[in-house]
Enzyme design. Sequence first.
Site, PDB file in Angstrom:
ATOM      1  N   LYS A 106     -13.777  -7.051  -7.375  1.00  0.00           N
ATOM      2  CA  LYS A 106     -14.163  -7.317  -5.981  1.00  0.00           C
ATOM      3  C   LYS A 106     -15.678  -7.488  -5.904  1.00  0.00           C
ATOM      4  O   LYS A 106     -16.421  -6.660  -6.446  1.00  0.00           O
ATOM      5  CB  LYS A 106     -13.743  -6.157  -5.068  1.00  0.00           C
ATOM      6  CG  LYS A 106     -12.242  -5.961  -4.963  1.00  0.00           C
ATOM      7  CD  LYS A 106     -11.923  -4.770  -4.083  1.00  0.00           C
ATOM      8  CE  LYS A 106     -10.414  -4.553  -3.987  1.00  0.00           C
ATOM      9  NZ  LYS A 106     -10.088  -3.247  -3.360  1.00  0.00           N
TER      10      LYS A 106
ATOM     11  N   ASP B 285      -8.908  -0.422  -9.996  1.00  0.00           N
ATOM     12  CA  ASP B 285      -9.660  -0.974  -8.863  1.00  0.00           C
ATOM     13  C   ASP B 285     -10.872  -0.081  -8.591  1.00  0.00           C
ATOM     14  O   ASP B 285     -11.980  -0.399  -8.986  1.00  0.00           O
ATOM     15  CB  ASP B 285      -8.749  -1.091  -7.633  1.00  0.00           C
ATOM     16  CG  ASP B 285      -9.484  -1.685  -6.436  1.00  0.00           C
ATOM     17  OD1 ASP B 285     -10.641  -2.101  -6.590  1.00  0.00           O
ATOM     18  OD2 ASP B 285      -8.907  -1.729  -5.322  1.00  0.00           O
TER      19      ASP B 285
ATOM     20  N   ASP C 275      -0.292  -0.593  -4.597  1.00  0.00           N
ATOM     21  CA  ASP C 275      -1.639  -0.025  -4.679  1.00  0.00           C
ATOM     22  C   ASP C 275      -1.595   1.388  -4.114  1.00  0.00           C
ATOM     23  O   ASP C 275      -1.351   1.574  -2.925  1.00  0.00           O
ATOM     24  CB  ASP C 275      -2.615  -0.896  -3.878  1.00  0.00           C
ATOM     25  CG  ASP C 275      -4.062  -0.448  -4.058  1.00  0.00           C
ATOM     26  OD1 ASP C 275      -4.290   0.580  -4.737  1.00  0.00           O
ATOM     27  OD2 ASP C 275      -4.953  -1.124  -3.513  1.00  0.00           O
TER      28      ASP C 275
ATOM     29  N   GLU D 282      -1.786  -0.511  -8.771  1.00  0.00           N
ATOM     30  CA  GLU D 282      -3.237  -0.414  -8.706  1.00  0.00           C
ATOM     31  C   GLU D 282      -3.653   1.036  -8.496  1.00  0.00           C
ATOM     32  O   GLU D 282      -3.099   1.728  -7.626  1.00  0.00           O
ATOM     33  CB  GLU D 282      -3.700  -1.232  -7.489  1.00  0.00           C
ATOM     34  CG  GLU D 282      -4.754  -2.257  -7.769  1.00  0.00           C
ATOM     35  CD  GLU D 282      -5.099  -3.012  -6.503  1.00  0.00           C
ATOM     36  OE1 GLU D 282      -6.073  -2.641  -5.839  1.00  0.00           O
ATOM     37  OE2 GLU D 282      -4.378  -3.976  -6.169  1.00  0.00           O
TER      38      GLU D 282
ATOM     39  N   LYS E 272       0.840  -1.199   0.000  1.00  0.00           N
ATOM     40  CA  LYS E 272       0.000   0.000   0.000  1.00  0.00           C
ATOM     41  C   LYS E 272       0.877   1.251   0.000  1.00  0.00           C
ATOM     42  O   LYS E 272       1.721   1.441   0.887  1.00  0.00           O
ATOM     43  CB  LYS E 272      -0.903  -0.007   1.238  1.00  0.00           C
ATOM     44  CG  LYS E 272      -2.007  -1.052   1.190  1.00  0.00           C
ATOM     45  CD  LYS E 272      -3.065  -0.698   0.162  1.00  0.00           C
ATOM     46  CE  LYS E 272      -4.282  -1.598   0.285  1.00  0.00           C
ATOM     47  NZ  LYS E 272      -5.303  -1.311  -0.746  1.00  0.00           N
TER      48      LYS E 272
HETATM   49 MG   LIG Z   1      -6.947  -1.461  -4.468  1.00  0.00          MG
END
Ligand SMILES: [Mg+2]
Length: 396
Positions: free
Chosen positions: A296, A272, A221, A247, A193
């Site tokens: 997702k 995303d 991401d 991402e 992240k």
């Molecule tokens: Mg993501």
Amino acid sequence: MGSLAWAVAKPPLPALAGGGGVLPEARALAARMRIRDVEIYPFELRMKEPFTVAFETFDHSKGVLIRIRTDAGLTGLGEASPLLRVTGDTQATAVHAARQIRYLLIGKDPLAIERTLGLIGVHLHSNPAIVAAFDMALWDLLGKAAGLPVFRLLGGDTTTFETDLTIGLETPEAMAASARASLAQGFRTLKIKLGQEPAADLARLQAIREAVGGAVTLRIDANQGYTVPQARYALQHMERFNLQCCEQPLDHKDLEGMRYLRTVSPIPLMADESLFSPSDALRLLREEACDFFNIKLMKCGGITSALKIAWIAEAGGVPCMVGCMLESRLGLTAAAHVHGAGRAITMADLDSHYDFTVDPILGGIRVAGGLVTLPEQPGLGADIDPAFLRKLERVR
Ligand SMILES: [Mg+2]
């Protein structure tokens, strides 16, 4: 267990003369099965440690558990894990929507998933997480009625696949230590992240790559954290860290920026937050705005919609990852069934259960050594721990 469950719960099913694949009595029962009730349970999971991404720090997750009961005795389970900043819904809106959906569904055929989702869609503008909960509960029922795990019902045969583990946003030293600990657990792919100041993010990647060595796959991401110039600078300077993809570097609406960034970035881009529905998938393809999709269930509204995105991706030549919100192993199991069935899905980020102090799910996927193994029981193959359920308050 009802009589239908009795009829289908004895694998392998006997071969029938005349080409019938399902016991006739089970098929007859399935044809007249109806939804008797929907149970709605809000729940909360505490996290072992705070988890930070570019836009927020989390110390708990608030979800909604759905149990659909049928007159045949079969039940289907589903989970909503809303995340306001991403999905635009909350536990409160999910519960409110669930109560509306409950009245729509009572008396309906639980196996008519497309028809049911159409009905829900007419009455609900958004709230994708609770739609996902109902959708996965319906697939759970369909699998149980057919006597097959959902991924096999969908034609899949992949029983084991790799998942990454996600490293939250911290200091370079803390992230490097987490990365090392992840390797010790057997993970060979890490999702990092980022999405703050590019210089600080470069220092984080430097520390992590030094800690894990060159053989570990790293994906990052940015969670919409960069402006276009920041993303351009960051990605061009990150080339030396050998990253698989980045991402969502930019705001979810900025497809033009994503398209431009692809022309100057040495690192492939994954959509995303820009990808919710099958329509979004088509738009991303048309705009040539990304190289990969992150599907997702909580964004797209469940297994049905996830499959549609995966088929669009396959047709468009875009490999996909199946990812997760802050959900329990129930939602992760539903996502894993999609991974097991979709040929375009080549990556997985199904790790949120590691964050929580309790695991309220029995059965379901097993994750060990960075590998996810799908359950072979009919339906989703996951159940709620009765001890956990007893502490929850059912919403009427
Ligand atoms: Mg993501």
